[in-house]
Design a protein around this motif. Structure first.
Motif, PDB file in Angstrom:
ATOM      1  N   MET A   1      -5.901   2.998   1.713  1.00  0.00           N
ATOM      2  CA  MET A   1      -5.599   4.162   2.451  1.00  0.00           C
ATOM      3  C   MET A   1      -6.445   5.048   3.108  1.00  0.00           C
ATOM      4  O   MET A   1      -7.477   5.250   2.342  1.00  0.00           O
ATOM      5  N   ASN A   2      -6.288   5.314   4.206  1.00  0.00           N
ATOM      6  CA  ASN A   2      -7.320   6.280   4.926  1.00  0.00           C
ATOM      7  C   ASN A   2      -7.504   7.593   3.929  1.00  0.00           C
ATOM      8  O   ASN A   2      -6.246   8.026   3.844  1.00  0.00           O
ATOM      9  N   SER A   3      -8.763   7.837   3.860  1.00  0.00           N
ATOM     10  CA  SER A   3      -8.753   8.990   3.070  1.00  0.00           C
ATOM     11  C   SER A   3      -8.161  10.395   3.578  1.00  0.00           C
ATOM     12  O   SER A   3      -7.654  11.466   3.043  1.00  0.00           O
ATOM     13  N   ALA A   4      -8.262  10.289   5.038  1.00  0.00           N
ATOM     14  CA  ALA A   4      -7.633  11.432   5.803  1.00  0.00           C
ATOM     15  C   ALA A   4      -6.158  11.637   5.526  1.00  0.00           C
ATOM     16  O   ALA A   4      -5.742  12.909   5.623  1.00  0.00           O
ATOM     17  N   ILE A   5      -5.605  10.531   5.234  1.00  0.00           N
ATOM     18  CA  ILE A   5      -4.235  10.667   5.202  1.00  0.00           C
ATOM     19  C   ILE A   5      -3.945  10.983   3.628  1.00  0.00           C
ATOM     20  O   ILE A   5      -3.077  11.729   3.310  1.00  0.00           O
TER      21      ILE A   5
ATOM     22  N   GLY B   1       9.182  10.236  -3.218  1.00  0.00           N
ATOM     23  CA  GLY B   1       8.975   8.900  -2.404  1.00  0.00           C
ATOM     24  C   GLY B   1       7.588   8.655  -1.806  1.00  0.00           C
ATOM     25  O   GLY B   1       7.113   7.290  -1.631  1.00  0.00           O
ATOM     26  N   VAL B   2       6.996   9.593  -1.393  1.00  0.00           N
ATOM     27  CA  VAL B   2       5.604   9.523  -0.469  1.00  0.00           C
ATOM     28  C   VAL B   2       4.608   8.572  -1.362  1.00  0.00           C
ATOM     29  O   VAL B   2       4.141   7.863  -0.966  1.00  0.00           O
ATOM     30  N   THR B   3       4.380   9.123  -2.518  1.00  0.00           N
ATOM     31  CA  THR B   3       3.219   8.405  -3.446  1.00  0.00           C
ATOM     32  C   THR B   3       3.655   6.931  -3.660  1.00  0.00           C
ATOM     33  O   THR B   3       2.730   5.904  -3.560  1.00  0.00           O
ATOM     34  N   LYS B   4       4.725   6.919  -3.708  1.00  0.00           N
ATOM     35  CA  LYS B   4       5.277   5.407  -4.214  1.00  0.00           C
ATOM     36  C   LYS B   4       5.218   4.506  -2.776  1.00  0.00           C
ATOM     37  O   LYS B   4       4.971   3.300  -2.923  1.00  0.00           O
ATOM     38  N   THR B   5       5.365   5.063  -1.827  1.00  0.00           N
ATOM     39  CA  THR B   5       5.243   4.313  -0.357  1.00  0.00           C
ATOM     40  C   THR B   5       3.952   4.147  -0.035  1.00  0.00           C
ATOM     41  O   THR B   5       3.841   2.818   0.195  1.00  0.00           O
ATOM     42  N   ILE B   6       2.635   4.675  -0.377  1.00  0.00           N
ATOM     43  CA  ILE B   6       1.700   4.394  -0.016  1.00  0.00           C
ATOM     44  C   ILE B   6       1.128   3.375  -0.964  1.00  0.00           C
ATOM     45  O   ILE B   6       0.490   2.496  -0.801  1.00  0.00           O
ATOM     46  N   THR B   7       1.688   3.484  -2.506  1.00  0.00           N
ATOM     47  CA  THR B   7       1.366   2.499  -3.460  1.00  0.00           C
ATOM     48  C   THR B   7       1.729   0.987  -3.140  1.00  0.00           C
ATOM     49  O   THR B   7       1.101   0.129  -3.135  1.00  0.00           O
ATOM     50  N   CYS B   8       3.000   0.851  -2.355  1.00  0.00           N
ATOM     51  CA  CYS B   8       3.766  -0.234  -2.011  1.00  0.00           C
ATOM     52  C   CYS B   8       2.772  -0.734  -0.891  1.00  0.00           C
ATOM     53  O   CYS B   8       2.402  -2.295  -0.760  1.00  0.00           O
ATOM     54  N   VAL B   9       2.400  -0.151   0.003  1.00  0.00           N
ATOM     55  CA  VAL B   9       1.727  -0.568   1.200  1.00  0.00           C
ATOM     56  C   VAL B   9       0.377  -1.131   0.973  1.00  0.00           C
ATOM     57  O   VAL B   9      -0.119  -2.183   1.313  1.00  0.00           O
ATOM     58  N   GLU B  10      -0.418  -0.363  -0.231  1.00  0.00           N
ATOM     59  CA  GLU B  10      -1.575  -0.845  -0.592  1.00  0.00           C
ATOM     60  C   GLU B  10      -1.853  -2.174  -1.203  1.00  0.00           C
ATOM     61  O   GLU B  10      -2.600  -2.894  -1.283  1.00  0.00           O
TER      62      GLU B  10
ATOM     63  N   LYS C   1      -1.671  -8.398  -0.816  1.00  0.00           N
ATOM     64  CA  LYS C   1      -1.153  -9.724  -0.939  1.00  0.00           C
ATOM     65  C   LYS C   1      -1.134 -10.616   0.365  1.00  0.00           C
ATOM     66  O   LYS C   1      -1.184 -11.946   0.534  1.00  0.00           O
ATOM     67  N   VAL C   2      -1.048  -9.808   1.638  1.00  0.00           N
ATOM     68  CA  VAL C   2      -0.819 -10.362   2.651  1.00  0.00           C
ATOM     69  C   VAL C   2      -2.293  -9.876   3.708  1.00  0.00           C
ATOM     70  O   VAL C   2      -2.143  -8.667   4.081  1.00  0.00           O
ATOM     71  N   GLU C   3      -3.187 -10.765   3.639  1.00  0.00           N
ATOM     72  CA  GLU C   3      -4.373 -10.530   4.477  1.00  0.00           C
ATOM     73  C   GLU C   3      -4.139 -10.094   5.895  1.00  0.00           C
ATOM     74  O   GLU C   3      -3.122 -10.861   6.511  1.00  0.00           O
ATOM     75  N   GLY C   4      -5.066  -9.297   6.537  1.00  0.00           N
ATOM     76  CA  GLY C   4      -5.206  -9.238   7.931  1.00  0.00           C
ATOM     77  C   GLY C   4      -4.083  -8.543   8.587  1.00  0.00           C
ATOM     78  O   GLY C   4      -3.922  -8.531   9.691  1.00  0.00           O
TER      79      GLY C   4
END
Length: 215
Positions: free
Chosen positions: A1-5, A102-111, A116-119
């Motif tokens: 995740m971008n450090s700026a975010i 839910g913000v922190t959990k959203t970021i965790t799901c994305v990372e 799991k899915v490259e590219g």
């Protein structure tokens, strides 16, 4: 995740109370405070803050009590092609949204999904969402309380197709390095040196080839 975010701090906005309700008790923050009971909670249905999204895009709404494993199983199966749409195609895009806790959990799901899915290309947007809560008084006939508050929220788009790199919040696909056969061979030699040789021998091996040294 971008450090700026990840480093962006969004403070919760002040709570407002409906002006039609006059009550001397402080506003409740939890269901048990002042014996008030929350009977409803709704969030504003606002358009995605990311432009150009399809109306039928897969939308994963992440809440504070959501199970990360269940969310990822559902999203990964569709992005990896295990579950296809009626046209027999796998999904190309998915958007995750979450607010408040839910913000922190959203970021965790994305990372995790990006591993799991490259590219996957990514666009992230931070914003505020308005939440309305209705609390019921324990006293019969007493007026209830309607509260409105603004909470931080996040919207993250993941796409197999290229996205506009000039869009604020864009992140290119992650580059996952795969160890080469030669690097693995030298790491194996170093482990053997540590196991069977003196510390001086292992130190010389590290000095001769720093790339073989274990971190």
């Amino acid at each position: 995740m971008n450090s700026a975010i990840c480093g962006t701090t969004m403070e919760q906005q002040p709570t407002s109370c409906s002006p039609s309700v006059q009550i001397s008790l402080p506003l409740p923050k939890t269901a048990g405070e002042n014996n008030f009971r929350r009977i409803s909670r709704t969030e504003d249905s606002i358009p995605y803050p990311i432009p150009g999204l399809a109306a039928d895009i897969l939308h994963m709404r992440v809440k504070g009590g959501s199970k990360i494993r269940s969310l990822l199983q559902f999203a990964a199966a569709r992005m990896q092609g295990e579950v296809r749409n009626p046209n027999g195609m796998s999904l190309r895009q998915v958007v995750f949204t979450g607010s408040g806790r839910g913000v922190t959990k959203t970021i965790t799901c994305v990372e995790i999904l990006k591993r799991k899915v490259e590219g996957l290309h990514q666009v992230s947007k931070l914003y505020y969402n308005t939440v309305k809560e209705v609390w019921k008084s324990p006293q019969p006939g007493a007026p209830g309380i309607t509260m409105e508050r603004r909470v931080p929220a996040i919207c993250i788009l993941l796409s197999k197709d290229p996205l506009d790199p000039q869009e604020p919040g864009y992140q290119p696909p992650q580059i996952i390095s795969v160890p080469t056969e030669d690097a693995e061979r030298r790491r194996g030699l170093l482990r053997t040196a540590h196991a069977h040789s003196s510390p001086h021998t292992a130190k010389r091996l590290c000095l001769d080839d720093s790339s073989a040294c274990l971190p």
